[in-house]
Design a protein around this motif. Structure first.
Motif, short mmCIF file in Angstrom:
data_model
loop_
_atom_site.label_atom_id
_atom_site.label_comp_id
_atom_site.label_asym_id
_atom_site.label_seq_id
_atom_site.Cartn_x
_atom_site.Cartn_y
_atom_site.Cartn_z
N ASN A 72 0.54 -1.17 0.05
CA ASN A 72 0.05 -0.13 0.12
C ASN A 72 0.93 1.23 -0.13
O ASN A 72 0.64 2.32 -0.63
CB ASN A 72 -1.21 -0.01 1.15
N LEU A 89 -16.43 3.67 -0.86
CA LEU A 89 -15.73 3.65 -2.37
C LEU A 89 -16.49 2.73 -3.32
O LEU A 89 -16.37 3.25 -4.47
CB LEU A 89 -14.25 2.78 -2.04
N ASN A 125 -7.89 6.86 4.57
CA ASN A 125 -6.92 6.81 3.55
C ASN A 125 -6.45 5.54 2.98
O ASN A 125 -6.16 5.27 1.85
CB ASN A 125 -5.71 7.61 3.99
N GLN A 126 -5.80 4.60 4.06
CA GLN A 126 -5.50 3.32 3.54
C GLN A 126 -6.44 2.56 2.54
O GLN A 126 -6.05 1.93 1.83
CB GLN A 126 -5.09 2.55 4.64
N ARG A 183 -14.90 1.19 2.71
CA ARG A 183 -15.19 0.01 1.70
C ARG A 183 -16.56 0.25 1.21
O ARG A 183 -16.59 0.12 -0.08
CB ARG A 183 -15.07 -1.28 2.24
N CYS A 205 -6.80 0.92 -10.88
CA CYS A 205 -5.73 1.19 -11.57
C CYS A 205 -4.58 0.10 -11.83
O CYS A 205 -4.77 -0.97 -10.66
CB CYS A 205 -4.90 2.54 -11.34
N VAL A 262 -6.40 3.98 -0.76
CA VAL A 262 -5.32 3.50 -1.50
C VAL A 262 -5.28 2.10 -2.05
O VAL A 262 -5.08 2.02 -3.25
CB VAL A 262 -3.95 3.53 -0.52
N TRP A 263 -5.65 1.29 -1.37
CA TRP A 263 -5.80 -0.26 -1.85
C TRP A 263 -6.90 -0.34 -2.86
O TRP A 263 -6.63 -1.08 -3.76
CB TRP A 263 -5.34 -1.29 -0.74
N THR A 264 -7.92 0.36 -2.52
CA THR A 264 -9.11 0.18 -3.47
C THR A 264 -9.15 0.42 -4.69
O THR A 264 -9.26 0.15 -5.87
CB THR A 264 -10.48 0.55 -2.76
N SER A 265 -8.41 2.16 -4.65
CA SER A 265 -8.47 2.78 -5.97
C SER A 265 -6.82 3.12 -6.32
O SER A 265 -6.72 3.32 -7.55
CB SER A 265 -8.92 4.23 -5.53
N GLY A 266 -5.88 2.80 -5.53
CA GLY A 266 -4.64 3.26 -6.11
C GLY A 266 -4.27 4.63 -5.46
O GLY A 266 -3.00 4.72 -5.41
N TYR A 267 -5.04 5.59 -5.03
CA TYR A 267 -4.89 6.83 -4.62
C TYR A 267 -5.50 6.99 -3.13
O TYR A 267 -6.22 6.56 -2.69
CB TYR A 267 -5.56 7.65 -5.47
N PRO A 268 -4.40 8.01 -2.57
CA PRO A 268 -4.80 8.55 -1.28
C PRO A 268 -5.94 9.55 -1.58
O PRO A 268 -6.40 9.86 -2.68
CB PRO A 268 -3.64 9.03 -0.64
N VAL A 307 -12.54 1.43 8.17
CA VAL A 307 -12.27 0.64 7.15
C VAL A 307 -13.53 0.05 6.54
O VAL A 307 -13.82 0.32 5.18
CB VAL A 307 -11.32 -0.51 7.47
N PRO A 330 -10.58 6.00 -10.83
CA PRO A 330 -10.13 7.11 -9.77
C PRO A 330 -9.14 7.88 -10.37
O PRO A 330 -8.55 7.56 -11.42
CB PRO A 330 -9.49 5.91 -8.81
N ARG A 345 1.66 1.70 -3.57
CA ARG A 345 0.76 2.35 -4.22
C ARG A 345 0.45 3.88 -3.99
O ARG A 345 0.43 4.76 -4.96
CB ARG A 345 -0.57 1.90 -3.83
#
Lengths: 558, 447
Positions: free
Chosen positions: A69, B106, B308-309, B103, A94, B312-318, B99, B328, A72
């Motif tokens: 993460n 998102l 934020n975490q 989820r 992505c 990041v894992w779901t979309s790739g971005y903070p 979290v 995203p 990422r």
């Protein structure tokens, strides 16, 4: 519901089947021998002329947990070049070097992979690893819990605790982390780095604990064996990336005194110091040693050219390599008296002498190791290259003229230092099926995956034969996951949620008394909160925990 | 007397090892008593000022409201769904959740093409930009507890962010490595007016304070970085601090075996504070050439790390992040709530942990999924009360060091739905609308 796959050419090395034309039957997600007399086939797929294998298994891929993460978060510039819009079936995300969890699952499935194993689950970070894998659709997953630089274990070792007590702690960790294997990264070295040691060779002493990496390897490999779990101790050896580390790697093979070891991303540990630039291929010696030592297996960690990011638990070596970062940024962490991590972006270039030789060394190892049951196809995703480059790697292994064409484009000095062009071997489909299916399942300890025998889960991939192996392996005709058609012509057609595979050897629960006292005295979280429950993994009906069998605990093997 | 004590014990249950989400430290050793008749919670052990605010809110179960009028849950869901469906540029903001809630958020954002921003984004972004531009070398709370021999707090007293930091990570009974915790050195850069007595060692040794104002932090950290790097500065003082004192600090940092430099991104509240953080982490990086040192970003509230975490894992971005273009999209400036306030045509404001965090005043149609004790100056179009994770229902939260996450468990029976539940209801309503639309019954403009 009975599905018939008719007339495909089947490669099922677990049963010695090498391209035999046969029919397969699936009932309720499992392969069966044949239907009952009165049973009707509800769906038939005509696979005449097609190649049929079990779903592929990536036994070492960084797909979940803190360092992934971080990778990422660090690389928005890479994500921007590969946006993935949502579709009727799939959610947005992505891709490229550190894809979003959702895209990771879709792309693995679209490539015919039905399982991936995260090789570096820090016990204190296990919940996050499982959260991320829980958001990775379609494929099965699981992981290896990292030990060997955690202070609890190193204190046990220094105190010369009985092996049975260590075995209990290792078993506790497998349960708490919901893992299927144990990994050690730079044995003792992550901890040594916290004491400002910058290198730790196999027989060097940890400055504080006065134990060596050899002691760590001996104790953990024995624990794994005596607990009776299938996956041997998964070893990321000392001195990753250091010219001359070949000697450390060869000595590491002997360090377990015969207990099985799996040496991971061995390409990064196969470097000599010959030549003008003091950097050379140690592939021949490494492959020869693997050929001779039946207790050793390895995955390659092939590098392929282009942008990627390296994410590792090896904070010591990642800190040392941070100066090579491209783009120039890195994250290094000390973590919870448990482990550490380092994330360093890299761009491998074919005109760079070292990178070109790394590429050749990986391929040399693939081609010089005789037994495909003990060598595995990985790029150490994303450290050598993203997993989406596997079809290209398969072509390099199966097609000598393609490989040699690529070789002639390399940095000339690197070409002069490699024997690759003289190696004639080409992998067969049967051998690829061993490496990526039957062998991987056996190594990880997945009893019902990686093969097409009766009772196996119907994780099946169907390809159209093509002389261009990259094309063939990029886009399977069909992928079935637990009997459900999830991919057609390389596109997801149904989204399912795979299982999380674990192993649960017996152990003496009283191990928790001392461990709890240790956590209360020195840590900042409660021991019970380290444990990841089944419910947390199966949350929202997205997947389930599948406990794979162990051989049963062996007492004191010496 | 004995009877009285006995009956009061019977009137309440004690819950051990409770995890508190009031700050980014996520202390998980609290003992909480729940009164059986009222379900009121009180923190019995290991509390702090912030845990009391979070956990001792008297339970309230208000009705949902549409334009200020009390309605049942289903009607509120319908109203919220209709507003989201009409919106062309929805913004999901606040995001005070954990979290599991995130989820769901998102998933919904992907579905309706929403932009996402957390109420603490501006502060979080200061750290994110450093990770994205140069990276950093950082540590976690248990490492600090066992290893730190010198802690330098920059522009923060730490305890207003993490109230129990010194109790749990500094003045502890024992460390793993034979280091006497009482021998630790504490230095504050800044902190002119703060009472810093809590940072005195157990044997009464006060912390060192190099006082300056917040606006002077940038020049101070730049100067310290230069000194640590071995440069000399031809001035007598920086930010009112004598060069000799700064040189001494640089020397102590070089000599320390494991120094920790802590900052709070929220406190560094001035333009381009990321450059100050980059200087702090630059000092750490320089020190690690020869000794060990680590940064410690302190902070964390209203689920910011968790959210934020998960993003990041779901979309790739903070955060801030947007699904407006079907995929995203990350643009810290364009997608910030401040910018979006001008563009968004509907705001879904989420605050499940802190009733005082209300949506900023605006003319934009606003839906609030909020804490049951929330009071409004400006009544939103729709208000749906939701439970608090770790009080009314379960969840998962990340600590401010972004490594440790903890399970949150319900502390009392509660009729309040979780955020995930409400979003599932909204999605179900959206699906029904979509199905009607597809069959041509819902929309006259079908082509």
């Amino acid at each position: 519901m009975l599905t018939k796959l008719t007339g495909g050419r089947v490669y099922d090395p677990a049963h010695g089947i090498d391209g035999q034309v046969m029919d397969l039957y699936i009932r309720d997600g499992r392969l069966i021998a044949r239907p009952r007399d009165d049973e009707k086939v509800s769906k038939e797929y005509d696979l005449r002329g097609k190649v049929v294998m079990a779903g592929a298994i990536d036994m070492h891929t960084h797909i979940g947990g803190g360092k992934v993460n971080i990778a990422r978060m660090m690389l928005p510039e890479d994500h921007r070049a590969d946006p993935v819009a949502h579709s009727e079936l799939c959610r947005a995300g992505c891709g490229h070097v550190a894809p979003s969890t959702l895209t990771t699952g879709y792309r693995y499935a679209e490539m015919g992979y039905t399982a991936g194993f995260e090789p570096a689950i820090l016990p204190v970070n296990a919940r996050q690893a499982h959260l991320e894998m829980g958001d990775t659709p379609i494929i099965d997953k699981g992981g290896y819990a990292m030990l060997g630089s955690d202070d609890y274990f190193l204190r046990m070792l220094t105190a010369k605790k009985d092996q049975n007590a260590i075995n209990d702690y290792v078993a506790w960790t497998l349960h708490a982390s919901q893992a299927i294997g144990i990994k050690v990264v730079n044995p003792g070295g992550i901890s040594a780095f916290k004491f400002n040691q910058r290198a730790l060779d196999l027989d060097a002493q940890h400055a504080y604990y006065q134990v060596s990496p050899r002691d760590v390897l001996k104790s953990l490999s024995r624990a794994v064996h005596e607990l009776g779990i299938a996956h041997p101790l998964h070893v990321h050896a000392n001195n990753l990336g250091v010219p001359g580390n070949l000697d450390t790697t060869l000595k590491t093979m002997g360090a377990s005194e015969g207990y099985p070891l799996h040496l991971t991303h061995i390409q990064f540990h196969s470097y000599g110091t010959e030549g003008d630039r003091k950097f050379s291929s140690g592939a021949a010696a490494i492959a020869e040693a693997i050929n001779q030592h039946q207790h050793i297996s390895a995955d390659v960690g092939q590098i392929l050219f282009g942008q990627t990011v390296t994410a590792s638990g090896d904070s010591m070596r990642q800190h040392a390599n941070a100066g090579l970062a491209n783009p120039s940024k890195s994250v290094i962490m000390d973590i919870e008296c448990d482990a550490g991590c380092g994330v360093v972006p890299f761009k491998y270039r074919d005109q760079n002498f070292v990178n070109a030789l790394q590429w050749a060394i990986g391929l040399e190892i693939f081609l010089l190791v005789d037994d495909p049951w003990r060598i595995f196809l990985t790029t150490d995703h994303p450290n050598g290259a993203p997993f989406t480059s596997y079809p290209h790697l398969i072509r390099l292994l199966m097609d000598k003229s393609f490989r040699n064409d690529m070789f002639t484009k390399l940095n000339l000095d690197a070409q002069a230092m490699s024997t690759l062009a003289n190696i004639n071997r080409e992998y067969s489909l049967y051998e690829i099926a061993i490496m990526t299916r039957a062998g991987a399942a056996k190594l990880v300890g997945l009893h019902d995956r990686g093969h097409l025998g009766v009772g196996a889960a119907a994780d099946i991939t169907v390809y159209t034969e093509d002389a261009d192996r990259e094309k063939m392996f990029s886009k399977p005709d069909y992928v079935f996951k637990d009997g459900t058609l999830v991919v057609r012509n390389g596109q997801v057609v149904q989204v399912t949620w795979g299982s999380t595979h674990t192993v649960r050897p017996e152990f003496d629960r009283s191990v928790e008394q001392d461990l709890r006292a240790h956590f209360d005295r020195y840590h900042t979280m409660k021991l019970d909160h380290v444990k990841v429950s089944d419910d947390e993994i199966a949350e929202g009906g997205r997947g389930r925990v599948q406990v794979q069998p162990c051989l049963g605990r062996r007492e004191k093997t010496r | 007397m004995v009877n009285f004590v006995g009956s009061s014990l019977l009137d309440s249950v004690r819950i051990k090892d409770v995890t508190c989400t009031a700050c980014g430290m996520l202390c998980d050793d609290l003992v909480v008593a729940r009164a059986l008749n009222s379900n009121t919670l009180s923190v019995v052990e290991h509390g702090c000022s912030r845990s009391a605010v979070l956990l001792e809110q008297p339970p309230a179960y208000p009705s949902a409201r549409v334009h200020g009028k009390e309605v049942d849950h289903a009607s509120a869901i319908q109203a919220a769904t209709a507003l989201l469906q009409q919106a062309k540029q929805p913004l999901i903001a606040g995001l005070g959740t954990e979290v599991q809630g995130m989820r769901a958020v998102l998933r919904l954002a992907d579905h309706i093409g929403a932009t996402l921003d957390h109420m603490n984004s501006a502060a979080m972004l200061r750290n994110t930009l450093v990770v994205q531009q140069s990276g950093w070398q950082v540590t976690t709370l248990t490492e600090v507890r066992n290893r730190a021999d010198l802690i330098v707090a920059i522009g923060t007293d730490i305890v207003s962010v993490l109230p129990r930091f010194f109790e749990r990570c500094v003045w502890v009974e024992a460390t793993l490595f034979d280091q006497a915790p009482a021998q630790r050195d504490i230095v504050f850069l800044g902190g002119r007016h703060d009472d810093l007595s809590f940072a005195s060692s157990p044997d009464g040794r006060p912390a060192q304070v190099l006082p300056c104002d917040m606006e002077q932090i940038p020049e101070l950290v730049a100067a310290l970085r230069a000194l640590v790097t071995g440069r000399s500065l031809p001035v007598d003082q920086v930010a009112g601090i004598a060069m000799q004192d700064l040189q001494q600090l640089a020397q102590r940092l070089r000599e320390a075996r494991y120094s920790v430099l802590a900052w709070s991104a929220a406190s560094l509240d001035y333009p381009h504070a990321e450059l100050s953080i980059a200087n702090i982490t630059g000092i750490v990086s320089q020190l690690n050439q020869t000794t060990r040192s680590a940064g410690l970003p302190v902070g964390g509230s209203n689920g910011d790390s968790s959210v934020n975490q998960t993003s990041v894992w779901t979309s790739g971005y903070p955060l801030p992040n947007s699904y407006a273009r079907q995929h995203p999209d990350y643009d810290p400036w364009q997608h910030s709530s401040a910018q979006q306030a001008a563009h968004a045509d509907a705001v879904l404001w989420i605050s499940s942990l802190d009733p005082s965090r209300r949506p900023p005043p605006s003319d934009t149609t606003t839906i609030v999924l909020g804490h049951a004790a929330m009071q409004f100056e400006q009544e939103p179009a729709v208000y749906i009360p939701i439970g608090t994770p770790g009080v009314d229902h379960s969840g998962t939260a990340f600590r401010c060091d972004s490594v440790v996450s903890l399970p949150l468990k319900p502390l009392r029976p509660s009729p309040l739905p979780s955020l995930s539940r409400v979003i599932l209801d909204i999605e179900a309503a959206l699906d029904i609308e979509a199905a009607l639309h597809a069959s041509g019954k819902g929309d006259a403009h079908a082509d």
